[in-house]
Motif scaffolding. Structure first.
Motif, PDB file in Angstrom:
ATOM      1  N   PRO A 186       0.911  -1.231  -0.014  1.00  0.00           N
ATOM      2  CA  PRO A 186       0.063  -0.018   0.038  1.00  0.00           C
ATOM      3  C   PRO A 186       0.813   1.314   0.136  1.00  0.00           C
ATOM      4  O   PRO A 186       1.837   1.455   0.817  1.00  0.00           O
ATOM      5  CB  PRO A 186      -0.864  -0.076   1.243  1.00  0.00           C
ATOM      6  CG  PRO A 186       0.093  -0.961   2.256  1.00  0.00           C
ATOM      7  CD  PRO A 186       0.821  -1.953   1.494  1.00  0.00           C
TER       8      PRO A 186
ATOM      9  N   SER B  55       0.004   5.907  -0.137  1.00  0.00           N
ATOM     10  CA  SER B  55      -0.879   6.858  -0.247  1.00  0.00           C
ATOM     11  C   SER B  55      -0.685   7.659  -1.332  1.00  0.00           C
ATOM     12  O   SER B  55      -1.523   7.695  -2.108  1.00  0.00           O
ATOM     13  CB  SER B  55      -0.799   7.628   1.008  1.00  0.00           C
ATOM     14  OG  SER B  55      -1.200   6.795   2.435  1.00  0.00           O
TER      15      SER B  55
ATOM     16  N   ARG C 114       4.941   9.345  -3.243  1.00  0.00           N
ATOM     17  CA  ARG C 114       6.355  10.030  -3.484  1.00  0.00           C
ATOM     18  C   ARG C 114       7.464   9.454  -2.505  1.00  0.00           C
ATOM     19  O   ARG C 114       8.387   9.201  -3.191  1.00  0.00           O
ATOM     20  CB  ARG C 114       5.970  11.594  -3.313  1.00  0.00           C
ATOM     21  CG  ARG C 114       4.897  12.236  -4.295  1.00  0.00           C
ATOM     22  CD  ARG C 114       5.231  13.646  -4.272  1.00  0.00           C
ATOM     23  NE  ARG C 114       4.737  14.104  -5.428  1.00  0.00           N
ATOM     24  CZ  ARG C 114       3.472  14.612  -5.865  1.00  0.00           C
ATOM     25  NH1 ARG C 114       2.770  14.812  -4.553  1.00  0.00           N
ATOM     26  NH2 ARG C 114       3.010  14.899  -6.838  1.00  0.00           N
TER      27      ARG C 114
ATOM     28  N   GLY D  20      10.297   5.657  -3.256  1.00  0.00           N
ATOM     29  CA  GLY D  20       8.924   5.901  -3.932  1.00  0.00           C
ATOM     30  C   GLY D  20       7.982   5.054  -3.694  1.00  0.00           C
ATOM     31  O   GLY D  20       7.806   4.591  -2.516  1.00  0.00           O
TER      32      GLY D  20
ATOM     33  N   PRO E  16      -5.974   8.801   2.977  1.00  0.00           N
ATOM     34  CA  PRO E  16      -4.820   8.541   2.471  1.00  0.00           C
ATOM     35  C   PRO E  16      -4.083   9.516   1.473  1.00  0.00           C
ATOM     36  O   PRO E  16      -3.045  10.083   1.345  1.00  0.00           O
ATOM     37  CB  PRO E  16      -4.567   7.057   1.948  1.00  0.00           C
ATOM     38  CG  PRO E  16      -5.657   6.440   2.502  1.00  0.00           C
ATOM     39  CD  PRO E  16      -6.732   7.260   2.816  1.00  0.00           C
TER      40      PRO E  16
ATOM     41  N   GLY F 180       0.315   9.231   4.940  1.00  0.00           N
ATOM     42  CA  GLY F 180       1.521   8.414   4.550  1.00  0.00           C
ATOM     43  C   GLY F 180       2.846   8.788   5.311  1.00  0.00           C
ATOM     44  O   GLY F 180       3.574   7.923   5.713  1.00  0.00           O
ATOM     45  N   ASN F 181       3.087  10.251   5.271  1.00  0.00           N
ATOM     46  CA  ASN F 181       4.306  10.654   6.052  1.00  0.00           C
ATOM     47  C   ASN F 181       4.165  10.410   7.508  1.00  0.00           C
ATOM     48  O   ASN F 181       5.184   9.821   8.029  1.00  0.00           O
ATOM     49  CB  ASN F 181       4.305  12.219   5.826  1.00  0.00           C
ATOM     50  CG  ASN F 181       5.597  12.906   6.133  1.00  0.00           C
ATOM     51  OD1 ASN F 181       5.746  13.029   7.292  1.00  0.00           O
ATOM     52  ND2 ASN F 181       6.596  12.850   5.352  1.00  0.00           N
TER      53      ASN F 181
ATOM     54  N   GLU G 282       5.396   6.865   8.203  1.00  0.00           N
ATOM     55  CA  GLU G 282       6.763   6.816   8.123  1.00  0.00           C
ATOM     56  C   GLU G 282       7.440   7.406   9.460  1.00  0.00           C
ATOM     57  O   GLU G 282       8.509   7.375   9.174  1.00  0.00           O
ATOM     58  CB  GLU G 282       7.114   7.059   6.613  1.00  0.00           C
ATOM     59  CG  GLU G 282       6.578   6.112   5.668  1.00  0.00           C
ATOM     60  CD  GLU G 282       7.384   4.625   5.699  1.00  0.00           C
ATOM     61  OE1 GLU G 282       8.472   4.683   5.520  1.00  0.00           O
ATOM     62  OE2 GLU G 282       6.711   3.774   6.386  1.00  0.00           O
TER      63      GLU G 282
ATOM     64  N   ILE H 269      -3.460  -1.440   6.755  1.00  0.00           N
ATOM     65  CA  ILE H 269      -3.385  -0.553   5.675  1.00  0.00           C
ATOM     66  C   ILE H 269      -4.382   0.799   6.452  1.00  0.00           C
ATOM     67  O   ILE H 269      -5.418   0.459   6.660  1.00  0.00           O
ATOM     68  CB  ILE H 269      -4.241  -0.906   4.409  1.00  0.00           C
ATOM     69  CG1 ILE H 269      -3.339  -1.894   3.736  1.00  0.00           C
ATOM     70  CG2 ILE H 269      -4.464   0.261   3.388  1.00  0.00           C
ATOM     71  CD1 ILE H 269      -3.881  -2.475   2.516  1.00  0.00           C
ATOM     72  N   ALA H 270      -3.735   2.006   6.373  1.00  0.00           N
ATOM     73  CA  ALA H 270      -4.316   2.973   7.371  1.00  0.00           C
ATOM     74  C   ALA H 270      -5.200   3.379   6.119  1.00  0.00           C
ATOM     75  O   ALA H 270      -5.011   4.025   5.103  1.00  0.00           O
ATOM     76  CB  ALA H 270      -3.419   3.817   7.770  1.00  0.00           C
TER      77      ALA H 270
ATOM     78  N   LYS I 171       8.780  -5.187   4.345  1.00  0.00           N
ATOM     79  CA  LYS I 171       8.765  -3.791   4.624  1.00  0.00           C
ATOM     80  C   LYS I 171       9.638  -3.844   6.216  1.00  0.00           C
ATOM     81  O   LYS I 171       9.370  -4.514   7.006  1.00  0.00           O
ATOM     82  CB  LYS I 171       7.429  -3.605   4.799  1.00  0.00           C
ATOM     83  CG  LYS I 171       7.298  -1.995   5.561  1.00  0.00           C
ATOM     84  CD  LYS I 171       7.273  -1.002   4.683  1.00  0.00           C
ATOM     85  CE  LYS I 171       6.809   0.362   5.509  1.00  0.00           C
ATOM     86  NZ  LYS I 171       7.399   1.507   5.092  1.00  0.00           N
TER      87      LYS I 171
HETATM   88  P1  ADP Z   1       4.240  10.108   0.541  1.00  0.00           P
HETATM   89  O1  ADP Z   1       3.807  10.945   1.369  1.00  0.00           O
HETATM   90  O2  ADP Z   1       6.020  10.620   0.646  1.00  0.00           O
HETATM   91  O3  ADP Z   1       4.008  10.189  -1.103  1.00  0.00           O
HETATM   92  P2  ADP Z   1       3.690   7.276   0.451  1.00  0.00           P
HETATM   93  O4  ADP Z   1       2.452   7.386   0.119  1.00  0.00           O
HETATM   94  O5  ADP Z   1       4.577   6.876  -0.640  1.00  0.00           O
HETATM   95  O6  ADP Z   1       4.540   8.771   1.138  1.00  0.00           O
HETATM   96  O7  ADP Z   1       4.046   6.311   1.712  1.00  0.00           O
HETATM   97  C1  ADP Z   1       5.257   6.127   2.229  1.00  0.00           C
HETATM   98  C2  ADP Z   1       5.200   4.618   2.779  1.00  0.00           C
HETATM   99  O8  ADP Z   1       4.462   4.699   3.949  1.00  0.00           O
HETATM  100  C3  ADP Z   1       4.773   3.461   1.753  1.00  0.00           C
HETATM  101  O9  ADP Z   1       5.693   3.060   1.013  1.00  0.00           O
HETATM  102  C4  ADP Z   1       4.108   2.713   2.624  1.00  0.00           C
HETATM  103  O10 ADP Z   1       5.115   1.458   3.189  1.00  0.00           O
HETATM  104  C5  ADP Z   1       3.681   3.348   3.851  1.00  0.00           C
HETATM  105  N1  ADP Z   1       2.262   3.803   3.738  1.00  0.00           N
HETATM  106  C6  ADP Z   1       1.779   4.837   3.235  1.00  0.00           C
HETATM  107  N2  ADP Z   1       0.296   4.781   3.174  1.00  0.00           N
HETATM  108  C7  ADP Z   1       0.112   3.856   3.896  1.00  0.00           C
HETATM  109  C8  ADP Z   1      -1.218   3.663   4.368  1.00  0.00           C
HETATM  110  N3  ADP Z   1      -2.247   4.150   3.964  1.00  0.00           N
HETATM  111  N4  ADP Z   1      -1.435   2.199   5.149  1.00  0.00           N
HETATM  112  C9  ADP Z   1      -0.232   1.410   5.229  1.00  0.00           C
HETATM  113  N5  ADP Z   1       1.219   1.961   5.104  1.00  0.00           N
HETATM  114  C10 ADP Z   1       1.285   3.170   4.231  1.00  0.00           C
END
Ligand code: ADP
Length: 557
Positions: free
Chosen positions: A96, A98, A101, A107, A141, A175-176, A179, A258-259, A542
């Motif tokens: 998953p 969001s 980026r 990425g 997300p 997502g941020n 992480e 998955i949030a 992961k």
């Molecule tokens: P960005 O906000 O930089 O675009 P991402 O959406 O790529 O970040 O999310 C970064 C990482 O966080 C993903 O690769 C995943 O591992 C985790 N992640 C992001 N959104 C979710 C979610 N809704 N549920 C679970 N894990 C998530």
């Protein structure tokens, strides 16, 4: 329904099974929300604003090393649940994201080649609530920092609430936080500031954490509707812990859920604001600066997450390497001093801000100025003191939660610039910061690169962000960047320094450094993983956590 053969099938999945799986997925999300990744020619690195979902645009291994078999964009939370159930039925791994980026950390790419990337942000992107009285928002997300900020502007709420943003405004708020990313206002620790989540578990069930586990009493006469549309408990975004074990932590940087919703605390407009820059001329005065910063930050005289930026980070935002020098290799002290002089900056540049009404700001500024004046040659600036385009003008926005995209520019320090972050944690101590800087700088220079980095100062530690910039079209440069980060991880572990977050290619190595007492932490994480996700469908690998059906020995890097 027809589906092409993907470039990379999910492990242990043959083409007929893959097709049957996607046919069933299409019945859930619609055929138009599935993209099969069929060939290498299709992989476009795109740009920050046009990010790919198929692979990592800042690839340090082959472009298609971390490649998805397909990208699926569910339209609602029940569709996410159905997708998870299908992944279990067909034993197909899903990853998953969001917004996808995740710049410098892989990425949107999956850790396990051939996984299905689940792009949540395309359709599931509502701001569900902005609560002024409680000073929080509830987001899905696909809500970016820029979206949330825009919402406050459009609803005339900026005089009441501010958001916190990272350096770039295009990431997902949810997502941020997942992480454990950071921003720079007093609310800079995004995970600390989240409150209450809704999560799809690896078996497809929907769970709400904290106070969200207590149902909000239904109004008389209303009939139960969709579970994910039920109003949350009135204290869901006010008290993070609820009752019993506090579970949120196991969903961050993990593969256990998955949030689909998250509460995030917003900062009340402080009633006044002033950003500033303090330039520190000598490289070795990082030591003094950090020792000055520690007590001020602990006492909250420094109210926000300030940064101590290396001269080349600022220089790179303002121009390419070629615009400063014809030197090809790493720049030496004289050249760095010359660049600092040209830009009227120090070898280190400290960006902070004052929040509150004028008397508060004046009092705090007096204390800060006096403390920093112990360093020879420091200079103090407010944004209005500088006419030329400068980093302080950007930080002025960032430190009050206004999203910007200016910091994208440092990636163009060299031609075809791509980047990788190395992010160890340091004590807020002059000695530790100096040692960590010199250990990392030595290795960066040995590998033929310029040191570009920044220390972001948390409550009691610093995230030291080393930006490894490499030419994505030069295979040798990619190899050197990869080998550099592996050496940095090992060097730092030898000093007892661990990283807060990492790129896909380094997850196994870093997880291996958190090995106190015979790897008990990893064994604990694996026990939870295998119990909650017995088929290992959710984001295998992961952060180094592999379910039993994907043997670490086979897959680790
Ligand atoms: P960005 O906000 O930089 O675009 P991402 O959406 O790529 O970040 O999310 C970064 C990482 O966080 C993903 O690769 C995943 O591992 C985790 N992640 C992001 N959104 C979710 C979610 N809704 N549920 C679970 N894990 C998530």
């Amino acid at each position: 329904m027809t589906f092409e053969t993907p470039l990379a099938l999910p492990p242990a999945t043959d083409q007929p099974t893959f097709k049957r799986f996607l046919t069933r997925v299409a019945e859930v999300v619609g055929r138009e929300n599935i993209q099969v990744v069929t060939s290498k020619d299709e992989l476009e690195d795109g740009s920050y604003h046009n990010q790919p979902y198929t692979h990592d645009p800042h690839h340090i291994l082959d472009q298609d090393h971390f490649v998805a078999s397909a990208v699926v964009c569910p339209r609602s939370v029940p569709e996410v649940q159905d997708l998870v159930k299908l992944a279990n039925e067909f034993n197909v791994p899903i990853w998953p994201v969001s917004i996808g980026r995740n710049s410098g950390y892989g990425g949107a790419a999956p850790r396990l080649r051939g996984s299905i990337v689940v792009n949540l942000g395309k359709h599931i992107r509502r701001i569900l609530e902005v609560n002024v009285e409680g000073a929080y928002a509830v987001v899905e997300p696909g809500v970016t920092f820029a979206d949330l900020h825009q919402y406050l502007v459009e609803h005339n709420l900026k005089d009441k609430l501010w958001i916190d943003v990272p350096d770039l405004g295009g990431g997902s708020v949810l997502g941020n936080a997942m992480e454990r990313g950071v921003g720079y206002t007093p609310y800079g620790d995004h995970w600390m500031m989240h409150c209450g989540m809704e999560v799809v578990l690896p078996n497809g069930e929907l769970m709400r954490t904290g106070m969200g586990a207590m149902p909000e009493p239904r109004k008389a006469g209303t009939v139960p509707g969709r579970l994910d549309e039920e109003p949350g408990n009135k204290c869901w975004q006010l008290f993070p812990y609820g009752f019993g074990p506090y579970n949120d932590g196991i969903f961050s940087q993990s593969n256990l859920g998955i949030a689909t919703k998250m509460g995030i605390w917003l900062m009340p407009n402080p009633g006044g604001y002033q950003s500033y820059l303090i330039t520190v001329p000598k490289e070795e005065d990082l030591r003094k600066a950090v020792d000055i910063i520690r007590p001020l930050r602990l006492q909250m005289v420094l109210q926000n997450v300030p940064t101590i930026r290396h001269i080349l980070l600022d220089a790179a935002v303002l121009g390419s390497k070629a615009s400063y020098t014809s030197t090809q290799g790493p720049l030496g002290d004289e050249e760095l001093d010359a660049i600092a002089k040209k830009l009227n900056l120090g070898r280190w540049n400290f960006y902070g801000a004052l929040y509150g009404p004028e008397p508060t700001r004046t009092a705090l500024w007096g204390v800060i100025k006096q403390a920093f004046s112990a360093i020879e040659g420091v200079k103090f600036f407010f944004p209005e003191d500088i006419k030329e385009n400068c980093v302080l003008h950007t930080r002025h926005k960032t430190l009050q939660g206004i999203p910007t995209f200016d910091e994208l520019k440092w990636i163009d320090w060299i031609p075809n610039g791509a980047h990788l972050f190395f992010s160890p944690i340091s004590k807020v101590s002059g000695e530790d910061a100096m040692l960590q800087y010199s250990v990392t700088k030595t290795r960066v220079i040995e590998s033929g690169l310029d040191f570009i980095g920044t220390f972001t100062v948390g409550m009691r530690e610093m995230h030291h962000i080393v930006c490894i910039v490499f030419n994505r079209k030069d295979e040798d440069a990619k190899r050197r960047a990869h080998s550099l980060i592996k050496i940095l991880i090992a060097d730092c572990a030898a000093h007892g320094w661990g990283e807060y977050r990492t790129h896909l290619a380094l997850m196994d190595q870093i997880a291996g450094t958190y090995n106190w007492n015979n790897n008990v932490l990893m064994r604990f994480n694996e026990t939870i993983k295998n119990a909650l996700d017995p088929k290992g469908i959710l984001a295998p690998g992961k952060n180094g956590i592999w379910p039993t059906n994907y043997a670490r020995t086979t897959h680790k890097l």
